[in-house]
Design a protein around this motif. Structure first.
Motif, mmCIF file in Angstrom:
data_model
loop_
_atom_site.group_PDB
_atom_site.id
_atom_site.type_symbol
_atom_site.label_atom_id
_atom_site.label_comp_id
_atom_site.label_asym_id
_atom_site.label_seq_id
_atom_site.Cartn_x
_atom_site.Cartn_y
_atom_site.Cartn_z
ATOM 1 N N GLU A 5 0.795 -1.188 -0.155
ATOM 2 C CA GLU A 5 -0.011 0.034 -0.041
ATOM 3 C C GLU A 5 0.823 1.377 0.228
ATOM 4 O OE1 GLU A 5 -2.997 -0.048 3.209
ATOM 5 O OE2 GLU A 5 -3.708 -1.976 2.276
ATOM 6 N N VAL A 6 0.423 2.222 -0.421
ATOM 7 C CA VAL A 6 1.010 3.567 -0.461
ATOM 8 C C VAL A 6 1.228 4.144 0.831
ATOM 9 C CG1 VAL A 6 1.117 6.100 -1.343
ATOM 10 C CG2 VAL A 6 0.403 4.214 -2.915
ATOM 11 N N PRO A 7 2.599 4.337 1.314
ATOM 12 C CA PRO A 7 2.896 4.511 2.868
ATOM 13 C C PRO A 7 2.508 6.139 3.020
ATOM 14 C CG PRO A 7 4.753 4.515 1.562
ATOM 15 C CD PRO A 7 3.748 4.321 0.636
ATOM 16 N N THR A 8 2.021 6.367 4.135
ATOM 17 C CA THR A 8 1.969 7.814 4.520
ATOM 18 C C THR A 8 2.635 8.114 5.866
ATOM 19 O OG1 THR A 8 -0.102 7.082 6.191
ATOM 20 C CG2 THR A 8 -0.651 7.709 3.695
ATOM 21 N N THR A 9 3.243 7.032 6.230
ATOM 22 C CA THR A 9 4.295 7.321 7.203
ATOM 23 C C THR A 9 5.768 6.768 6.970
ATOM 24 O OG1 THR A 9 3.970 5.209 8.714
ATOM 25 C CG2 THR A 9 2.218 7.205 9.074
ATOM 26 N N TRP A 10 6.549 7.340 7.711
ATOM 27 C CA TRP A 10 8.035 6.850 7.248
ATOM 28 C C TRP A 10 8.155 5.191 7.736
ATOM 29 C CZ3 TRP A 10 11.691 8.768 4.019
ATOM 30 C CH2 TRP A 10 12.750 8.095 4.115
ATOM 31 N N GLU A 11 7.507 4.951 8.719
ATOM 32 C CA GLU A 11 7.798 3.487 9.365
ATOM 33 C C GLU A 11 6.985 2.672 8.192
ATOM 34 O OE1 GLU A 11 5.434 2.828 12.721
ATOM 35 O OE2 GLU A 11 6.145 0.776 13.290
ATOM 36 N N GLN A 12 5.888 2.812 7.635
ATOM 37 C CA GLN A 12 5.244 2.095 6.702
ATOM 38 C C GLN A 12 6.350 2.152 5.417
ATOM 39 O OE1 GLN A 12 1.699 4.455 5.879
ATOM 40 N NE2 GLN A 12 0.724 3.190 7.877
ATOM 41 N N PHE A 13 6.945 3.406 5.129
ATOM 42 C CA PHE A 13 7.786 3.357 3.775
ATOM 43 C C PHE A 13 9.032 2.376 3.860
ATOM 44 C CE2 PHE A 13 11.321 5.567 1.504
ATOM 45 C CZ PHE A 13 10.961 5.601 0.315
ATOM 46 N N ALA A 14 9.517 2.679 5.298
ATOM 47 C CA ALA A 14 10.762 1.590 5.552
ATOM 48 C C ALA A 14 10.362 0.227 5.361
ATOM 49 C CB ALA A 14 11.193 1.823 6.751
ATOM 50 N N PHE A 56 3.894 9.805 -4.521
ATOM 51 C CA PHE A 56 3.335 9.998 -3.234
ATOM 52 C C PHE A 56 4.241 11.243 -2.595
ATOM 53 C CE2 PHE A 56 5.423 5.946 -2.609
ATOM 54 C CZ PHE A 56 6.240 6.082 -1.563
ATOM 55 N N ALA A 57 3.675 11.676 -1.709
ATOM 56 C CA ALA A 57 4.284 12.574 -0.739
ATOM 57 C C ALA A 57 5.401 11.949 0.046
ATOM 58 C CB ALA A 57 3.290 13.632 -0.089
ATOM 59 N N GLN A 58 6.432 12.704 0.482
ATOM 60 C CA GLN A 58 7.398 11.849 1.198
ATOM 61 C C GLN A 58 6.584 11.629 2.612
ATOM 62 O OE1 GLN A 58 11.546 13.039 1.339
ATOM 63 N NE2 GLN A 58 11.803 13.318 3.501
ATOM 64 N N PRO A 59 6.588 10.403 3.273
ATOM 65 C CA PRO A 59 6.175 10.066 4.381
ATOM 66 C C PRO A 59 6.629 10.805 5.619
ATOM 67 C CG PRO A 59 6.260 8.165 3.006
ATOM 68 C CD PRO A 59 7.249 9.027 2.593
ATOM 69 N N GLY A 60 5.760 11.049 6.533
ATOM 70 C CA GLY A 60 6.333 11.865 7.826
ATOM 71 C C GLY A 60 6.312 10.665 9.065
ATOM 72 N N PRO A 61 6.109 11.281 10.130
ATOM 73 C CA PRO A 61 6.377 10.633 11.473
ATOM 74 C C PRO A 61 4.715 10.118 11.748
ATOM 75 C CG PRO A 61 7.235 12.795 11.946
ATOM 76 C CD PRO A 61 6.625 12.757 10.455
ATOM 77 N N GLU A 62 4.788 8.834 12.481
ATOM 78 C CA GLU A 62 3.309 8.384 12.919
ATOM 79 C C GLU A 62 2.492 9.394 13.590
ATOM 80 O OE1 GLU A 62 1.265 5.233 12.319
ATOM 81 O OE2 GLU A 62 3.243 4.767 12.346
ATOM 82 N N GLY A 63 1.299 9.595 13.014
ATOM 83 C CA GLY A 63 0.445 10.257 13.879
ATOM 84 C C GLY A 63 0.158 11.676 13.100
ATOM 85 N N ALA A 64 1.207 12.011 12.501
ATOM 86 C CA ALA A 64 1.406 13.376 11.797
ATOM 87 C C ALA A 64 0.470 13.606 10.380
ATOM 88 C CB ALA A 64 2.930 13.861 11.215
ATOM 89 N N PRO A 65 0.004 14.879 10.171
ATOM 90 C CA PRO A 65 -0.453 14.746 8.629
ATOM 91 C C PRO A 65 0.244 14.575 7.644
ATOM 92 C CG PRO A 65 -0.276 16.968 9.640
ATOM 93 C CD PRO A 65 0.058 16.044 10.517
ATOM 94 N N ASN A 66 -0.350 14.068 6.554
ATOM 95 C CA ASN A 66 0.486 13.800 5.331
ATOM 96 C C ASN A 66 0.294 14.777 4.260
ATOM 97 O OD1 ASN A 66 0.340 11.410 2.823
ATOM 98 N ND2 ASN A 66 2.102 11.819 3.680
ATOM 99 N N GLY A 67 1.312 15.384 3.791
ATOM 100 C CA GLY A 67 0.985 16.278 2.600
ATOM 101 C C GLY A 67 2.376 16.643 1.844
ATOM 102 N N LEU A 68 2.200 17.516 0.887
ATOM 103 C CA LEU A 68 3.073 17.656 -0.318
ATOM 104 C C LEU A 68 3.864 18.884 -0.041
ATOM 105 C CD1 LEU A 68 4.026 16.507 -2.798
ATOM 106 C CD2 LEU A 68 2.332 17.675 -3.866
ATOM 107 N N THR A 69 5.275 18.677 -0.328
ATOM 108 C CA THR A 69 6.086 19.809 -0.369
ATOM 109 C C THR A 69 6.090 20.353 -1.721
ATOM 110 O OG1 THR A 69 7.497 19.024 1.279
ATOM 111 C CG2 THR A 69 8.321 20.957 0.155
ATOM 112 N N VAL A 70 5.963 21.540 -2.048
ATOM 113 C CA VAL A 70 5.826 22.153 -3.583
ATOM 114 C C VAL A 70 6.475 23.174 -3.808
ATOM 115 C CG1 VAL A 70 3.805 23.436 -4.654
ATOM 116 C CG2 VAL A 70 2.969 21.804 -3.195
#
Length: 425
Positions: free
Chosen positions: A156-165, A288-302
């Protein structure tokens, strides 16, 4: 942003010239970086302009990207040897050119009225005048991914760095390269740091202001240092391709497009290179946007990418301005779409994206539509140290630790802040 009173005489002259001919034959040189999509767009814009103005010939000259290209731009401006028109970054690197002294203001161009304000703000000098027109679409910084690999492995497309790793470990176990890195072109090494800024500002909302005022640094802000830590982690866990030190930008695009690698951290303008060189794989690449920490909002740097600029004191200034005016038109938008397709939201009013945009663009648009975006730090602060790409290569190559790199980068930006005369430095 203050707005000067437009010069009616200049506007009228350019509008008249747009429909007529110059008094004599003119040769322009248009200097751009050497990435394939940049060159393709530059040549297409030049050809379209020359078709309207057969008395003008435009030669597209190529330069290296990264620090080497930055130095070339600054040297040519300083020595009065700059091309008639040139392509360069917006934001902090634009400000480092001292635009009020080295560039022609373009806010009187007839087509400037249709340029979106968000872009104007990142090419505005300290005098409040606008010095550039957009050369491409807005873009995001994040992760290109190979859709067939994800489907094969049930990821699945990750939204957190833990999922990405975790995805990277599954990809590595399956025999694929988890993350393409291409340090043969050093500028590509910066993405894990720069594309992480949405996550930084979500955790530290005033970081840009405090950073600019010398009240916050990368080395003492855990959220900001995290991008360097991601590079260190990727190297230590063996996520990279074996030839990461010599591989090029085009190699990275090829690897993710053809399924040799599952991920490539990159700016979305890279879609143009895939469309040019690997068109059969265009819908095999998602984003996908670079995943962030667990519990943080997921969004895109533009990023508001490059601007087209005219140097002060050139021999063909008015013709060069007219070419810049053409580049800010809806006709030019169509040229871009016809050449490299849709790579993101366009920055000229009335320039609409086609319905059948590639998957990568479809993946990017929800971030804009839902307001889950933040400008890259270089558009919120004038400070961006010139040595970042060398520092990130060192971290990604296991030469320097994340903590050492963050401290070194803080020293690098101090030099630039002092050169800019910023308070508190």
């Amino acid at each position: 942003m203050t707005r000067p009173i437009p010069s009616a005489a200049l506007a009228a002259a350019l509008m008249a010239l747009a429909g007529g001919a110059w008094a004599q034959e003119v040769e322009l040189i248009y200097l751009v970086d050497n990435s394939p999509d940049t060159v393709a767009v530059a040549e297409a814009l030049a050809a379209a302009y020359m078709e309207q103005h057969p008395e003008v010939s435009i030669e597209v000259e190529q330069r290296p990207g990264g620090a080497e290209g930055d130095n070339l731009i600054k040297t040519r401006l300083a020595t009065g040897e700059m091309a008639d028109v040139f392509l360069y970054n917006a934001g902090s690197l634009f400000q480092a050119l001292n635009p009020t002294e080295t560039l022609e203001p373009l806010d009187d161009l007839p087509n400037m009225a249709g340029v979106l304000d968000g872009f104007k703000e990142v090419v505005t000098g300290t005098d409040g005048r606008v010095y550039g027109v957009p050369a491409r679409a807005a873009m995001g910084g994040g992760i290109f991914y190979n859709v067939p690999i994800y489907e094969e492995l049930g990821l699945e497309v990750p939204t957190t760095w833990e999922q990405f790793a975790a995805n990277n470990e599954a990809i590595k176990a399956a025999g694929y390269v988890p993350v393409a890195q291409t340090y043969g072109e050093t500028w590509t090494s910066q993405l894990f740091v720069l594309a992480d800024y949405f996550n930084v500002q979500a955790e530290v909302p005033d970081f840009a202001d405090r950073y600019t005022a010398n009240e916050a640094k990368y080395a003492d802000t855990p959220a900001a240092m995290r991008g360097f830590e991601h590079l260190q982690e990727g190297f230590e866990k063996g996520w990279w391709n074996e030839d990461f030190g010599a591989a090029t930008f085009d190699d990275g695009l090829r690897m993710v497009a053809e399924g040799e690698a599952a991920h490539y951290p990159m700016l979305t303008f890279g879609l143009g290179g895939i469309q040019q060189n690997y068109p059969e794989s265009i819908n095999d690449v998602g984003f996908f946007a670079q995943p962030g920490p667990e519990g943080a909002p997921n969004g895109l740097t533009v990023w508001y990418l490059d601007g087209i600029y005219v140097p002060k004191g050139g021999e063909n200034t008015e013709v060069a301005k007219d070419f810049a005016n053409f580049a800010a038109s809806q006709d030019a938008c169509q040229v871009i779409l016809d050449t490299i397709g849709a790579t993101g939201p366009l920055l000229i009013e009335g320039c609409e994206l086609p319905a059948d945009v590639p998957r990568l663009v479809q993946d990017m648009l929800p971030y804009f539509e839902e307001g889950r975006t933040a400008p890259a730090l270089e558009f919120l602060s004038p400070i961006k140290g010139p040595a970042l790409e060398q520092i990130t290569v060192e971290v990604g190559s296991g030469i320097r630790s994340a903590a050492e790199a963050a401290a070194l980068y803080d020293q690098d930006v101090q030099k630039q802040a002092q050169q800019l005369g910023l308070e508190g430095w």
